[in-house]
Design a protein around this motif. Structure first.
Motif, short mmCIF file in Angstrom:
data_model
loop_
_atom_site.label_atom_id
_atom_site.label_comp_id
_atom_site.label_asym_id
_atom_site.label_seq_id
_atom_site.Cartn_x
_atom_site.Cartn_y
_atom_site.Cartn_z
N LEU A 136 0.83 -1.72 -0.29
CA LEU A 136 -0.04 -0.05 -0.28
C LEU A 136 0.78 2.08 0.12
CD1 LEU A 136 -2.80 1.18 0.03
CD2 LEU A 136 -2.76 1.01 3.02
N ALA A 137 2.47 1.00 0.28
CA ALA A 137 2.94 2.63 0.44
C ALA A 137 3.85 3.07 -0.05
CB ALA A 137 3.92 2.18 2.07
N ASN A 138 3.29 4.06 -0.15
CA ASN A 138 4.73 4.84 -1.19
C ASN A 138 5.90 5.53 0.19
OD1 ASN A 138 3.04 6.74 -0.29
ND2 ASN A 138 3.02 7.80 -2.48
N SER A 139 6.30 6.29 -0.18
CA SER A 139 7.47 7.27 0.57
C SER A 139 7.20 7.39 2.05
CB SER A 139 8.89 8.09 -0.51
OG SER A 139 9.65 7.21 -1.70
N GLY A 140 6.15 8.43 0.97
CA GLY A 140 5.46 9.20 2.89
C GLY A 140 4.44 7.53 3.05
N GLY A 141 4.28 6.99 3.00
CA GLY A 141 3.61 6.12 3.42
C GLY A 141 4.08 4.75 4.91
N ALA A 142 5.68 4.49 3.59
CA ALA A 142 7.18 4.45 4.95
C ALA A 142 7.05 5.08 6.42
CB ALA A 142 8.15 4.16 4.13
N PHE A 143 6.65 5.83 6.37
CA PHE A 143 6.40 6.96 7.18
C PHE A 143 5.60 7.32 7.78
CE2 PHE A 143 10.56 8.05 4.62
CZ PHE A 143 11.30 7.66 5.33
N LEU A 144 4.16 6.60 7.53
CA LEU A 144 3.27 6.79 8.17
C LEU A 144 3.42 5.28 9.32
CD1 LEU A 144 0.31 7.15 5.60
CD2 LEU A 144 1.24 9.16 7.32
N PRO A 145 2.70 5.14 10.47
CA PRO A 145 2.96 3.54 11.26
C PRO A 145 3.19 2.71 11.24
CG PRO A 145 0.81 5.45 12.08
CD PRO A 145 1.26 5.87 10.57
N ALA A 146 2.73 1.14 11.55
CA ALA A 146 3.11 0.13 11.08
C ALA A 146 1.90 -0.41 10.12
CB ALA A 146 3.92 -0.63 11.86
N ASP A 147 1.06 0.17 10.38
CA ASP A 147 -0.14 -0.88 9.72
C ASP A 147 -0.04 -0.66 8.16
OD1 ASP A 147 -1.67 -1.37 11.87
OD2 ASP A 147 -2.80 0.23 11.90
N PHE A 148 0.36 0.93 7.63
CA PHE A 148 0.72 1.41 6.64
C PHE A 148 1.21 0.65 5.48
CE2 PHE A 148 -1.93 4.87 8.54
CZ PHE A 148 -3.03 5.53 7.65
N HIS A 149 2.60 -0.34 6.88
CA HIS A 149 3.61 -1.17 5.35
C HIS A 149 3.36 -2.11 5.10
CE1 HIS A 149 6.25 1.69 8.68
NE2 HIS A 149 5.90 2.28 7.69
N ALA A 150 2.28 -2.89 5.09
CA ALA A 150 1.70 -4.13 5.21
C ALA A 150 3.22 -5.44 4.51
CB ALA A 150 1.05 -3.51 3.83
N ASP A 151 3.04 -5.99 3.38
CA ASP A 151 3.96 -6.57 3.68
C ASP A 151 5.32 -5.77 2.68
OD1 ASP A 151 2.59 -8.85 5.01
OD2 ASP A 151 1.25 -8.45 3.50
N VAL A 152 4.89 -5.46 1.57
CA VAL A 152 5.68 -4.72 0.94
C VAL A 152 5.24 -3.06 0.33
CG1 VAL A 152 6.06 -4.43 -1.50
CG2 VAL A 152 5.87 -6.25 -0.82
N VAL A 153 6.37 -2.32 0.64
CA VAL A 153 6.76 -1.24 0.44
C VAL A 153 7.13 -0.02 -1.11
CG1 VAL A 153 7.40 1.57 1.41
CG2 VAL A 153 6.11 -0.39 2.93
N ARG A 154 6.63 0.63 -1.72
CA ARG A 154 7.01 1.08 -2.86
C ARG A 154 7.64 2.01 -2.90
NH1 ARG A 154 1.68 -0.18 -3.67
NH2 ARG A 154 1.47 1.81 -3.80
#
Ligand SMILES: *Cc1c(COP(=O)(O)O)cnc(C)c1O
Length: 376
Positions: free
Chosen positions: A200-218
């Protein structure tokens, strides 16, 4: 390329910093994996050099926008690396995509059924990423469309879903309510394909809480030194250095004007330095009378309009003779970040980087094996 002095500007790309940024994000989001977004020639920095660097830093998953970008990268990356095409599977390109072992993002039922058909032709299963639109309103399927595919035994037999993904619209604004809404929508939809890795996460998402990181960050921009969000200091290492050469310095009398349209008038006698980069080098016209370059710790304001191949700076603040034709001024570097320059231009780091263009003298630090091969 490498001959000094034949171009108006020089661009230094710090591949070590890209690798360090990759490791920083990998540590931050672990146990989630990190894929690198290298679309648009790795945001203008050189897809081959960047992809090879990231592979050496441990990255095995790469995202591009177009099938053509994936085909260009395929021979550069080991077969174990997965290359994913974000913009989906173009009609008629199924055999090309399958033959090159490239993984499409299936953004619609039509793409999904065409890919399943290609799998049946190939006599095996084909890998795919499935995208749902969780609220970006751009690409992807509705949750109901995904449900139909998940329930389709023929589709399930033909396709190996290696990822279920979605994209955040407001990840650079950590407290934006759309983030949690998209997360909830994504989770509900992804539950239809249990066991499939979620992204789910892009660069911004990588700096959101861990829930957003799911299994793969782009991640894209953060690898290239851009600020991943709008809050607080930028945690990423700077990657790009941009300098331009002074090609002439002129003294303009008080009352004189500078540049196209005479948009700048000198209130006092002024020394004006012309540097050999302009909007054809990705420095937008919006920097006219707004941005600055730096030299010897001194801010040199851009005066007048940005031309195609030159920009004029007011260097009156420097002692006479301190700066001369042939000297290099900083546009992106220790005094002025990529984000600062982009902000002065009224744009974002992404657009700044992808606009930089091909006229600069480029140096990679270090020159990777891949870069040396290409230069040979
Ligand atoms: C471009 C893109 C990314 C990378 O976004 P950054 O903000 O640069 O990290 C991730 N996912 C998708 C779907 C994209 O289109």
């Amino acid at each position: 390329m490498g001959i000094a002095g034949i171009s108006g500007g020089r661009l230094r790309i710090d591949l070590r910093a890209i690798a360090a940024n990759y490791r920083l994000i990998a540590e931050r989001v672990a146990p989630a994996a990190v894929g690198a977004v290298v679309k648009a020639n790795a945001y203008g920095l050189g897809a081959a050099e960047v992809a090879r660097t990231l592979y050496e830093a441990g990255c095995q998953l790469f995202f591009v926008a177009h099938l053509g970008e994936a085909l260009a990268l395929r021979p550069i990356l080991p077969a174990a690396c997965r290359l994913v095409v974000l913009n989906g599977l173009p009609p008629g390109a199924e055999a090309l995509c399958a033959g090159a072992a490239i993984t499409p993002v299936l953004n619609s039922p039509d793409q999904a059924y065409r890919w399943a058909e290609a799998a049946r032709h190939s006599g095996g299963r084909l890998p795919a990423a499935l995208q749902i639109d969780s609220g970006m309103g751009r690409l992807g399927m509705a949750a109901t469309e995904l449900a139909a595919l998940a329930a389709d035994a023929q589709f399930r037999a033909a396709i190996d879903p290696v990822m279920i993904m979605s994209h955040l619209a407001c990840a650079d604004t950590p407290d934006h309510p759309a983030n949690t809404a998209q997360l909830a929508c994504f989770r509900t939809a992804a539950a239809q394909l249990p066991g499939v890795p979620r992204a789910l996460a892009n660069s911004g998402g990588a700096f959101l809480p861990a829930d957003f990181h799911a299994d793969v960050v782009r991640t894209g921009i953060a690898l290239y030194g851009g600020a991943p969000n709008q809050s607080g200091p930028n945690p990423m290492q700077p990657v790009v250095g941009l300098e331009a050469r002074v090609i002439q310095i002129r003294t303009i009398a008080a009352g004189g004007a500078v540049g196209y349209g005479h948009s700048h008038h000198c209130e006092r006698e002024s020394r004006i330095a012309t540097i050999g980069v302009g909007y054809a080098d990705g420095l937008p016209r919006s920097l006219g009378n707004r941005g600055a370059a730096w030299y010897a710790g001194e801010r040199l304001p851009i005066v007048g309009r940005v031309s195609m191949d030159s920009i004029t700076l007011d260097v009156t603040g420097l002692p006479s003779g301190r700066i001369e034709a042939g000297d290099w001024v900083e546009l992106i570097g220790p005094h002025q970040s990529l984000d600062r320059l982009a902000d002065d231009a009224g744009t974002i780091s992404y657009e700044m980087l992808t606009s930089l263009g091909a006229r600069y003298e480029r140096t990679y630090d270090p020159a990777t094996p891949c870069h040396r091969e290409q230069a040979a």
